[in-house]
Design an enzyme around this catalytic site. Structure first.
Site, PDB file in Angstrom:
ATOM      1  N   THR A   2      37.259  39.587  38.250  1.00 14.03           N
ATOM      2  CA  THR A   2      38.269  40.712  39.687  1.00 14.03           C
ATOM      3  C   THR A   2      37.647  42.009  39.171  1.00 14.03           C
ATOM      4  O   THR A   2      38.625  42.543  37.880  1.00 14.03           O
ATOM      5  CB  THR A   2      39.480  39.830  39.670  1.00 14.03           C
ATOM      6  OG1 THR A   2      40.518  40.252  40.548  1.00 14.03           O
ATOM      7  CG2 THR A   2      39.938  39.752  38.126  1.00 14.03           C
ATOM      8  N   ASP A   3      38.571  42.836  40.072  1.00 10.81           N
ATOM      9  CA  ASP A   3      38.904  44.184  39.747  1.00 10.81           C
ATOM     10  C   ASP A   3      40.558  44.437  38.784  1.00 10.81           C
ATOM     11  O   ASP A   3      40.776  45.339  38.445  1.00 10.81           O
ATOM     12  CB  ASP A   3      39.212  45.204  41.137  1.00 10.81           C
ATOM     13  CG  ASP A   3      40.429  44.790  42.302  1.00 10.81           C
ATOM     14  OD1 ASP A   3      40.583  44.183  41.880  1.00 10.81           O
ATOM     15  OD2 ASP A   3      40.006  45.669  43.076  1.00 10.81           O
ATOM     16  N   GLU A   4      40.890  43.273  38.804  1.00 11.70           N
ATOM     17  CA  GLU A   4      42.222  43.482  38.894  1.00 11.70           C
ATOM     18  C   GLU A   4      42.397  43.234  37.329  1.00 11.70           C
ATOM     19  O   GLU A   4      43.306  44.175  36.177  1.00 11.70           O
ATOM     20  CB  GLU A   4      43.235  41.881  38.485  1.00 11.70           C
ATOM     21  CG  GLU A   4      43.971  42.013  40.183  1.00 11.70           C
ATOM     22  CD  GLU A   4      44.631  41.002  40.653  1.00 11.70           C
ATOM     23  OE1 GLU A   4      45.696  40.837  40.010  1.00 11.70           O
ATOM     24  OE2 GLU A   4      44.467  40.375  41.643  1.00 11.70           O
ATOM     25  N   TYR A  39      47.381  36.243  35.441  1.00  9.25           N
ATOM     26  CA  TYR A  39      46.075  36.319  35.978  1.00  9.25           C
ATOM     27  C   TYR A  39      44.953  37.163  35.331  1.00  9.25           C
ATOM     28  O   TYR A  39      43.896  36.724  35.062  1.00  9.25           O
ATOM     29  CB  TYR A  39      46.229  35.670  37.442  1.00  9.25           C
ATOM     30  CG  TYR A  39      44.706  36.896  37.983  1.00  9.25           C
ATOM     31  CD1 TYR A  39      43.406  35.131  37.598  1.00  9.25           C
ATOM     32  CD2 TYR A  39      44.513  37.280  38.722  1.00  9.25           C
ATOM     33  CE1 TYR A  39      42.879  35.054  38.538  1.00  9.25           C
ATOM     34  CE2 TYR A  39      43.173  37.808  38.956  1.00  9.25           C
ATOM     35  CZ  TYR A  39      42.920  36.310  39.432  1.00  9.25           C
ATOM     36  OH  TYR A  39      41.174  37.221  40.393  1.00  9.25           O
ATOM     37  N   LYS A  45      41.373  36.357  33.480  1.00  6.38           N
ATOM     38  CA  LYS A  45      40.058  36.892  33.421  1.00  6.38           C
ATOM     39  C   LYS A  45      39.353  37.671  32.059  1.00  6.38           C
ATOM     40  O   LYS A  45      38.583  37.446  32.444  1.00  6.38           O
ATOM     41  CB  LYS A  45      40.155  37.271  34.737  1.00  6.38           C
ATOM     42  CG  LYS A  45      40.242  36.829  35.507  1.00  6.38           C
ATOM     43  CD  LYS A  45      40.077  35.144  36.210  1.00  6.38           C
ATOM     44  CE  LYS A  45      38.795  34.987  36.505  1.00  6.38           C
ATOM     45  NZ  LYS A  45      37.546  34.673  37.299  1.00  6.38           N
TER      46      LYS A  45
END
Length: 429
Positions: free
Chosen positions: A175-177, A201, A205
């Protein structure tokens, strides 16, 4: 179609207890009525790819890829959808494929090594797309152990199993997060940018990515990492902002924004995301990282306005009084990244392009949820609350205060403690 957990019935469900355990409703009409949605890309099949396992295959983005690869390459690839059927997945997402000879479903958990290895060996898997993950940021603040277990340990199990059987391609979906918050005046982030996750979260990741890197270095595992920004579209479980708000407005209920609604997100239509993963499968280079990014950046407050207009609830020129009827506020998350911004140049160099404008994608999405959303997952009432809590596979509705005006962030820490207390109480029952 085949199912691991018992003899397959004509509707693709193995037994009654299976349906009850997952809260699954047998509704033939809803998946038969819905359009079959896939991407648009098609490449020359790869000679060394035959059997593709897609974890989380009954979930949102993964099911788009399952449908796309199954229907686009019927004579080249066998697609095995691997999913434990958690609260946010549904066999409706792939039921249209039940009679396809190149499609199989395996009910399994990525954190269970014996189930993972059994699937890999049974279907002679040579390629893995690893989508399966806990992904709802709000839940990660109060249920963080589950995120670490699924996202980190589950990835470790899959990597170790892939090493054991000699997988030829391992495409890990991140994810870009993992990059963390990007300031308004900062450049879009490249794949080489430092990882700085800010919530449980995103941290899980990023940790999973570190495991992938370690298996690349230590065991020469042929892997690719993909970091995508927000994806939206039909088939997304209504815990995320776009489907949740559509479902609320369709029920003539106001939407509830966290904080002041100012955080922005970039949104990519699911069909374009499916094309991106198809492109990476066929054109991507092993050992590389690819950002899958859109340029459609929209604040949460602006998104509400667009949905209200698209659903013909207000006009584009509506005033603040009209908006106040439909937009309410509650406190923010314990921490809420203001924006993410990733550079997709590397993916575009492979030939991918974003084809669906946000206006068109939103129109299709609104239409789909109005027609099918209320039947797709059964009763989703509790999910539509501002801060739902997950206990096991049960979603619990919250009763947080809602205001006509933006809320300050001071309640965030109290909310964090409350979620943790509720989650612990439910887990110990």
């Amino acid at each position: 179609m085949t199912i691991k957990s018992g003899p397959a019935s004509p509707n693709g469900v193995s037994n009654t207890s299976f349906r009850e355990t997952n809260g699954f409703l047998e509704d033939y009409a809803v998946w038969n009525e819905a359009p079959v949605l896939i991407g648009t890309t098609k490449f020359e099949p790869l000679p060394d790819v035959k059997n593709i396992m897609i974890t989380g295959g009954a979930g949102f983005i993964a099911s788009w890829l399952v449908r796309h690869l199954t229907l686009t390459y019927p004579h080249a690839y066998n697609i095995i959808s691997f999913d434990k059927l958690d609260y946010c997945s549904s066999l409706h997402n792939t039921r249209i494929l039940n009679d396809r000879r190149n499609f199989s479903f395996y009910q399994g958990d990525v954190t269970n090594p014996s189930e993972v290895v059994d699937c890999l060996e049974r279907y002679n898997i040579d390629t893995i797309f690893h989508f399966a993950a806990q992904s709802h940021v709000d839940l990660s603040f109060g249920n963080s152990y589950a995120f670490t277990h699924t996202n980190v340990y589950g990835t470790h199990v899959l990597l170790e199993s892939a090493k054991r059987v000699g997988i030829k391609r391992f495409i890990h979906v991140s994810t870009d997060e993992v990059y963390g918050e990007v300031k308004d005046d900062d450049d879009d982030l490249l794949e080489s940018s430092i990882l700085a996750p800010t919530n449980p979260y995103a941290a899980s990741k990023a940790a999973a990515e570190m495991l992938v890197h370690s298996y690349q270095k230590s065991f020469k595992l042929p892997a690719i990492i993909v970091r995508s920004n927000n994806v939206y579209g039909p088939h997304q479980y209504p815990e995320k902002i776009i489907p949740k708000f559509i479902c609320l407005l369709d029920r003539s209920k106001p939407v509830v924004l966290h904080g002041d609604g100012s955080p922005t997100r970039r949104y990519l239509y699911a069909g374009d995301a499916a094309d991106a993963f198809d492109t990476i499968l066929h054109k991507g280079q092993l050992g590389q990282i690819y950002n899958v990014g859109s340029l459609d950046e929209i604040s949460n407050l602006s998104l509400c306005h667009k949905l209200l207009v698209e659903m013909d609830i207000i006009t584009a020129e509506a005033g603040s009084a009209d908006l106040a009827r439909w937009i309410k506020y509650t406190h923010d998350r314990p921490f809420n990244d203001h924006r993410y911004a990733i550079d997709n140049t590397k993916l575009r160099q492979l030939g991918w392009e974003q084809k669906t404008s946000f206006a068109e994608g939103l129109r299709v999405t609104v239409d789909w949820y109005r027609k099918y959303g209320h039947r797709w997952w059964g009763d989703i009432t509790k999910v539509l609350s501002p801060f739902p809590v997950l206990a096991g596979r049960e979603v619990i509705s919250d009763h947080e205060p809602v205001s006509d005006h933006p809320q300050g962030g001071s309640d965030g820490q109290r909310k964090k403690r409350r979620i943790g207390e509720v989650s612990n109480d439910r887990a110990n029952e």
